[in-house]
Design a protein around this motif. Structure first.
Motif, PDB file in Angstrom:
ATOM      1  N   GLN A   1     -10.274   2.996   0.577  1.00 36.47           N
ATOM      2  CA  GLN A   1     -10.702   3.258  -0.799  1.00 36.47           C
ATOM      3  C   GLN A   1     -12.010   4.044  -0.861  1.00 36.47           C
ATOM      4  O   GLN A   1     -12.272   4.746  -1.843  1.00 36.47           O
ATOM      5  CB  GLN A   1     -10.865   1.931  -1.560  1.00 36.47           C
ATOM      6  CG  GLN A   1      -9.568   1.166  -1.792  1.00 36.47           C
ATOM      7  CD  GLN A   1      -8.695   1.777  -2.869  1.00 36.47           C
ATOM      8  OE1 GLN A   1      -9.059   2.782  -3.487  1.00 36.47           O
ATOM      9  NE2 GLN A   1      -7.538   1.187  -3.120  1.00 36.47           N
TER      10      GLN A   1
ATOM     11  N   ARG B   1     -11.262  -6.904   1.073  1.00 37.75           N
ATOM     12  CA  ARG B   1     -11.300  -6.368  -0.297  1.00 37.75           C
ATOM     13  C   ARG B   1     -12.546  -6.747  -1.074  1.00 37.75           C
ATOM     14  O   ARG B   1     -12.810  -6.189  -2.122  1.00 37.75           O
ATOM     15  CB  ARG B   1     -10.055  -6.842  -1.071  1.00 37.75           C
ATOM     16  CG  ARG B   1      -8.755  -6.260  -0.565  1.00 37.75           C
ATOM     17  CD  ARG B   1      -7.605  -6.692  -1.446  1.00 37.75           C
ATOM     18  NE  ARG B   1      -7.445  -8.147  -1.446  1.00 37.75           N
ATOM     19  CZ  ARG B   1      -6.574  -8.801  -2.205  1.00 37.75           C
ATOM     20  NH1 ARG B   1      -5.811  -8.135  -3.048  1.00 37.75           N
ATOM     21  NH2 ARG B   1      -6.471 -10.122  -2.128  1.00 37.75           N
TER      22      ARG B   1
ATOM     23  N   ASP C   1     -10.992  -1.939   1.227  1.00 41.21           N
ATOM     24  CA  ASP C   1      -9.556  -2.047   0.983  1.00 41.21           C
ATOM     25  C   ASP C   1      -8.847  -0.748   1.372  1.00 41.21           C
ATOM     26  O   ASP C   1      -9.436   0.338   1.404  1.00 41.21           O
ATOM     27  CB  ASP C   1      -9.295  -2.357  -0.491  1.00 41.21           C
ATOM     28  CG  ASP C   1      -7.914  -2.952  -0.723  1.00 41.21           C
ATOM     29  OD1 ASP C   1      -7.208  -3.238   0.266  1.00 41.21           O
ATOM     30  OD2 ASP C   1      -7.549  -3.128  -1.905  1.00 41.21           O
ATOM     31  N   ILE C   2      -7.571  -0.870   1.665  1.00 42.59           N
ATOM     32  CA  ILE C   2      -6.751   0.268   2.085  1.00 42.59           C
ATOM     33  C   ILE C   2      -6.268   1.038   0.857  1.00 42.59           C
ATOM     34  O   ILE C   2      -5.839   0.442  -0.138  1.00 42.59           O
ATOM     35  CB  ILE C   2      -5.547  -0.226   2.909  1.00 42.59           C
ATOM     36  CG1 ILE C   2      -6.037  -0.872   4.213  1.00 42.59           C
ATOM     37  CG2 ILE C   2      -4.566   0.902   3.217  1.00 42.59           C
ATOM     38  CD1 ILE C   2      -4.960  -1.621   4.967  1.00 42.59           C
ATOM     39  N   ALA C   3      -6.315   2.367   0.943  1.00 45.82           N
ATOM     40  CA  ALA C   3      -5.784   3.217  -0.129  1.00 45.82           C
ATOM     41  C   ALA C   3      -4.343   3.626   0.148  1.00 45.82           C
ATOM     42  O   ALA C   3      -3.561   3.827  -0.787  1.00 45.82           O
ATOM     43  CB  ALA C   3      -6.655   4.461  -0.293  1.00 45.82           C
ATOM     44  N   GLY C   4      -3.980   3.770   1.428  1.00 47.92           N
ATOM     45  CA  GLY C   4      -2.612   4.148   1.753  1.00 47.92           C
ATOM     46  C   GLY C   4      -2.454   4.555   3.199  1.00 47.92           C
ATOM     47  O   GLY C   4      -3.425   4.651   3.960  1.00 47.92           O
TER      48      GLY C   4
ATOM     49  N   TYR D   1       0.840  -1.192   0.000  1.00 46.68           N
ATOM     50  CA  TYR D   1       0.000   0.000   0.000  1.00 46.68           C
ATOM     51  C   TYR D   1       0.882   1.252   0.000  1.00 46.68           C
ATOM     52  O   TYR D   1       1.958   1.273   0.598  1.00 46.68           O
ATOM     53  CB  TYR D   1      -0.906   0.007   1.234  1.00 46.68           C
ATOM     54  CG  TYR D   1      -1.915  -1.112   1.252  1.00 46.68           C
ATOM     55  CD1 TYR D   1      -2.863  -1.239   0.242  1.00 46.68           C
ATOM     56  CD2 TYR D   1      -1.929  -2.043   2.284  1.00 46.68           C
ATOM     57  CE1 TYR D   1      -3.794  -2.261   0.256  1.00 46.68           C
ATOM     58  CE2 TYR D   1      -2.858  -3.076   2.308  1.00 46.68           C
ATOM     59  CZ  TYR D   1      -3.781  -3.180   1.296  1.00 46.68           C
ATOM     60  OH  TYR D   1      -4.704  -4.203   1.303  1.00 46.68           O
TER      61      TYR D   1
END
Length: 444
Positions: free
Chosen positions: A300, A204, A288-291, A151
């Protein structure tokens, strides 16, 4: 003709290694089993580095189909034994069938190299021997796997992989983000609420969540007892989904995304408590993870949260540290193995236990062990059965249900259990042909 003694080396003393050893020993084959730890157990050996058991862990497959058919678990075991009971069962199985007498403990395999018609095996304990056949059973859960690509950004808090999770005390007072929607991720998210300051759970995709009990029975048993109640598979699955929904196990009722695959199109998530705790606000589901940025996690959907610890339940990579990778043929990140066990390019090494399937250990353990027994007999006897099998593994493409499952890393080795077992039995019977191998006609 090889001058090597007709002896088999087994690498790994988890359930599969023990199960294979039992069948070989009973079949009259000499066995040396090499285990890196001081005792048997593999992932269930919670006090050893190879152990993946944590304090509150119970089986996700019930007793009735985890036990080996001819060696039942103790009557007093519950429907879903805990990890200590499972370890005791595995060790009692090894003791009952003479596997301890064939084991080399504290003997991690350092190198396995081709030599003549066999493999030279060397261990950290000083063992050094050449074997005509090696069975690799060192397990699926070895090297932690993280999201790939990583990520974006940098996380300034703690990072842990489920491999290192032993107790909810490790999470005490922390804002925790569990990443991963498989059984381990769901179980640990539930476990975490006992001590963590807060628990987020990032997945996800949509999942089907199956309760551990329906109608007073372990859910897999209830499913099996449906039998041919319905005319088609689709009607059966629709009925099961409706029962789960009425029982409160439809993730969409809790705001989670609906799965975009059939109920049996992924490895089942067996968890009676995840949705319960989501409904009570103990676990906050996230996409889900974006960052990352410092201790801020951005998702996200545009939301963000501050967390102290990210716990990755994102699986494991295949690892054979003793074996030159180039000796195997690979399909992406996993070896290309016929029946998920047999290299197409090598005839004197097998890989057993490298399979996921929706079912318990028992039937698979017995079937795999008997397959290896017939293979060893055929290899040592240079039989017509071996000749037929070696030709078949290069040309046959048996249907294991592979294309039915969702496209993910772990589902590369998912199989329809009954299809897999039927094919293993079919090829086991092929290997049982003890007639001498036919000589090839010389080319004119």
């Amino acid at each position: 003709m090889s001058s090597l003694p007709q002896k088999v080396a087994i690498i790994g003393g988890g359930p599969t290694g023990i199960g294979v050893a039992r069948e070989l020993i009973e079949g009259g084959i000499t066995v040396d089993l090499y285990e890196a730890e001081a005792d048997f157990g593999g992932v269930w050996n919670g006090d050893a580095p190879c152990g993946r058991a944590y304090e509150s862990l119970h089986l996700i497959s019930p007793k009735f189909n985890t036990q080996v058919p001819d060696f039942p678990m103790p009557e007093e075991y519950p429907a879903y034994p805990n990890h200590r009971q499972m370890l005791a069962y595995i060790r009692s199985y090894a003791k009952a069938f003479g596997v301890y007498e064939r084991a080399h403990f504290n003997a991690a395999v350092k190198t396995l190299t081709p030599e003549g018609d066999g493999w030279r095996l060397k261990t950290t304990a000083g063992d050094d021997e050449v074997y005509p056949l090696v069975i690799v059973c060192n397990g699926l859960q070895r090297v932690p796997r993280y999201p790939e690509p990583p990520y974006p950004g940098k996380f300034d808090g703690e990072v842990m992989h489920v491999r290192d999770y032993k107790s909810a005390e490790q999470l005490k007072g922390k804002r925790v983000l569990v990443v991963g929607g498989g059984n381990s991720g769901c179980d640990i998210a539930v476990d975490a609420i006992r001590t963590a300051a807060s628990v987020l759970h990032s997945t996800r995709r949509g999942y089907y969540y199956q309760p551990k009990f329906i109608d007073g029975k372990p859910t897999p048993q209830w499913m099996m007892e449906l039998g041919n109640k319905f005319a088609t598979k689709e009607e059966t699955l629709a009925y099961i989904e409706e029962v789960f929904r009425l029982a409160g196990y439809d993730g969409a009722d809790y705001g989670l995304p609906r799965p975009d695959y059939p109920l049996d199109g992924a490895h089942p998530v067996m968890n009676s408590l995840l949705l319960y705790h989501i409904g009570h606000g103990d676990i906050t589901p996230k996409g889900d993870i974006a960052g990352f940025e410092g201790k801020t996690v951005r998702f996200q959907d545009g939301s963000a949260a501050e967390v102290d610890l990210v716990l990755y339940a994102t699986g494991y990579s295949r690892d054979f540290p003793f074996l030159d990778r180039t000796l195997l043929e690979w399909k992406g990140d996993i070896p290309d193995l016929f029946l998920h066990s047999t290299p197409r390019n090598l005839d004197n090494i097998l890989f057993m236990g490298f399979i996921n399937a929706a079912g318990g250990l028992g039937d698979g353990l017995k079937t795999q062990g008997l397959f290896v027994l017939n293979y060893a007999r055929a290899l040592f006897g240079k039989t017509r059965g071996l000749q037929r099998f070696l030709a078949a593994k290069k040309s046959d493409t048996p249907d294991l249900g592979q294309t039915y499952f969702i496209d993910s890393y772990r589902h590369q080795w998912e199989a329809d259990l009954w299809k897999l077992l039927n094919h293993m039995r079919r090829y086991r019977d092929m290997l049982a042909d003890t007639a001498p191998a036919q000589q090839e006609e010389p080319a004119e």
